[in-house]
Design an enzyme around this catalytic site. Structure first.
Site, mmCIF file in Angstrom:
data_model
loop_
_atom_site.group_PDB
_atom_site.id
_atom_site.type_symbol
_atom_site.label_atom_id
_atom_site.label_comp_id
_atom_site.label_asym_id
_atom_site.label_seq_id
_atom_site.Cartn_x
_atom_site.Cartn_y
_atom_site.Cartn_z
ATOM 1 N N ASP A 174 113.682 75.407 10.307
ATOM 2 C CA ASP A 174 114.064 74.026 10.592
ATOM 3 C C ASP A 174 113.011 73.124 9.942
ATOM 4 O OD1 ASP A 174 115.330 71.801 12.003
ATOM 5 O OD2 ASP A 174 113.539 71.823 13.257
ATOM 6 N N ASP A 188 112.454 69.060 10.767
ATOM 7 C CA ASP A 188 111.871 68.028 11.629
ATOM 8 C C ASP A 188 111.340 68.629 12.931
ATOM 9 O OD1 ASP A 188 112.651 65.639 10.004
ATOM 10 O OD2 ASP A 188 114.657 66.439 10.401
ATOM 11 N N GLY A 194 84.163 63.195 32.623
ATOM 12 C CA GLY A 194 85.471 63.835 32.646
ATOM 13 C C GLY A 194 85.978 64.014 34.064
ATOM 14 N N LYS A 200 80.663 71.600 37.764
ATOM 15 C CA LYS A 200 80.757 71.949 39.180
ATOM 16 C C LYS A 200 81.653 73.151 39.453
ATOM 17 C CE LYS A 200 80.073 67.100 40.438
ATOM 18 N NZ LYS A 200 80.733 65.880 40.933
ATOM 19 N N THR A 251 80.948 70.236 29.856
ATOM 20 C CA THR A 251 81.609 69.721 28.659
ATOM 21 C C THR A 251 81.249 68.252 28.458
ATOM 22 O OG1 THR A 251 83.600 69.231 29.962
ATOM 23 C CG2 THR A 251 83.537 71.322 28.788
ATOM 24 N N ASN A 269 82.896 65.081 27.315
ATOM 25 C CA ASN A 269 84.254 64.595 27.071
ATOM 26 C C ASN A 269 84.287 63.307 26.251
ATOM 27 O OD1 ASN A 269 85.936 66.474 28.869
ATOM 28 N ND2 ASN A 269 84.295 65.809 30.222
ATOM 29 N N GLU A 283 87.912 68.387 25.185
ATOM 30 C CA GLU A 283 86.762 68.786 25.993
ATOM 31 C C GLU A 283 85.829 69.696 25.186
ATOM 32 O OE1 GLU A 283 87.691 69.945 30.063
ATOM 33 O OE2 GLU A 283 89.685 69.075 29.859
ATOM 34 N N HIS A 328 74.304 74.546 23.848
ATOM 35 C CA HIS A 328 72.860 74.307 23.942
ATOM 36 C C HIS A 328 72.551 73.934 25.389
ATOM 37 C CE1 HIS A 328 68.862 72.970 22.612
ATOM 38 N NE2 HIS A 328 69.031 71.919 23.400
ATOM 39 N N ARG A 338 92.307 80.195 19.320
ATOM 40 C CA ARG A 338 93.485 80.695 20.049
ATOM 41 C C ARG A 338 94.288 79.536 20.630
ATOM 42 N NH1 ARG A 338 92.806 80.175 25.533
ATOM 43 N NH2 ARG A 338 90.669 79.927 26.295
ATOM 44 N N PHE A 376 95.883 80.963 33.326
ATOM 45 C CA PHE A 376 95.173 82.107 33.873
ATOM 46 C C PHE A 376 95.509 82.281 35.347
ATOM 47 C CE2 PHE A 376 92.897 80.687 30.174
ATOM 48 C CZ PHE A 376 92.548 81.871 29.529
#
Length: 379
Positions: free
Chosen positions: A17, A19, A248, A254, A260, A262, A312, A317, A337, A342
């Site tokens: 296909d 579109d 974030g 926590k 991360t 954000n 995120e 470091h 990936r 999960f």
């Protein structure tokens, strides 16, 4: 007969296909409708997108005119909309992985057909802006060349006929539900690449559902495998993004034990649309601190069921203090990936740490390490 031989028999050609599968038409259509509907005092909020994906242009126009209660007929709408659309055609970008897939199949002599619910002329105009694509297809077929459009099987049956192939030997790649239905009705195998987020439950009839064309594994269907994965990573065309670090959801440190940094999703809406959800990696620059390895997720994080698509990044470091408000510059150089759900928090955390290990190793390779010196990261 073994499964591998069976799959090879089933997949001697590919019907694609256009579109929403190979090019991001929806983004341009949405931009035009947003402006067009304003003159009628209406606001395009995307609610009709799910309905019109995969429809013929006439069906899509009818849906918009009726659902928004526009004081014009479908013909009048089309006569005003299509000149606007034609003027923007050169801005329709190919979707990530599209050119890679087309060139790979062409290079290995796999016959391909382009089979779309758009008219033949419309298809030709769109692909003219993507160098080398037209020559890769043995067959190009539009809605106006068959009796019925998708979800009827006519387009795929005709494509198979023109390729001199049995439909059972064809693999269809589609983004819409009508397209998947058409492929299955024609007797082909179908890979669905949903163009709309969080809608995979609608594609149960497909033989496989993948997140984006970056995730396609041709060898599953008896076709030649890609050879461009390197140590569990896929090199991509590098892209940049940057802005002040914001707070974030508060769950990185926590809940996950993974801090991360954000960036505001609202400031980067176009980038979020352009890049499929998944896990990427690259380099992060904090102009006052330095350049660091980075792994990041883009998407809805199914485990937490985000309502909005987010970016995120995790800077690899150990920082001794927060750096909210500081300018963060990212260069994304590879893909790991697709986004996944999960069954437990523990399995999610384990996978994130696995992603970190993959990124850490990959970024030492010259292919990726060379981008550490990109001036964008420190200017």
């Amino acid at each position: 007969m073994s499964m591998s031989n069976s799959l090879k028999k089933l997949s001697s050609c590919v019907l694609l296909d256009l579109d929403g599968t190979l090019i991001n038409t929806d983004g341009v259509v949405g931009d035009i409708l947003r402006k067009y509907l304003c003159k009628y005092g209406k606001q395009w909020d995307g609610r009709e997108t799910l309905k019109i994906v995969g429809q013929t242009p006439l069906e899509a126009a009818t849906t918009i005119v009726e659902d928004y209660g526009l004081p014009c007929g479908v013909d009048e709408f089309n006569s005003e909309f299509y000149p606007l659309f034609s003027a923007q055609m050169d801005k329709i970008k190919s979707l990530p992985g599209a050119s890679r897939l087309i060139r790979h199949l062409k290079c290995h002599g796999v016959p391909m057909a382009l089979a779309s619910n758009s008219s033949r002329a419309n298809i030709e105009s769109k692909i003219a802006h993507h160098k080398g694509w037209k020559e890769c297809f043995s067959v190009i077929i539009g809605r106006d060349e068959v009796a019925k459009g998708k979800p009827a099987p006519d387009i795929f049956l005709e494509a198979a006929k023109r390729l001199n192939k049995d439909p059972a030997d064809c693999l269809v790649i589609e983004d819409s539900v009508p397209g998947v239905m058409a492929g299955k009705a024609a007797g082909t195998k179908v890979i669905a690449v949903p163009s709309l987020p969080k809608q995979t439950h609608l594609y149960t009839s497909a033989d496989e559902v993948i997140n984006s064309l970056l995730d396609i594994r041709p060898e599953k269907w008896g076709l030649p495998p890609f050879q461009d994965w390197i140590e569990n990573t896929l090199p991509i065309d590098p892209w940049h993004i940057g802005g002040p670090v914001i707070k974030g959801f508060g769950r990185g440190s926590k809940v996950l034990g993974i801090p991360t940094a954000n960036l505001s999703a609202k400031d980067y809406a176009s980038e979020l649309v352009e890049h499929p959800s998944g896990v990427y990696f690259g380099w992060a620059g904090l102009p006052t601190r330095g350049v660091y390895k980075m792994v990041m997720s883009i998407g809805w994080n199914p485990f937490f069921d985000n309502k909005e698509k987010t970016i995120e990044p995790w800077l690899l470091h150990d920082f001794t203090e927060d750096f909210y408000g500081e300018e963060l510059r990212l260069i994304i150089v590879g893909y790991i990936r697709p986004e996944a759900n999960f069954t437990s928090l523990e399995s999610l955390v384990a996978k994130i740490h696995e992603d970190r290990e993959v990124a850490e190793r990959a970024l030492d390779l010259p292919l990726y390490s060379k981008f550490k010196g990109d001036t964008y990261l420190t200017k």
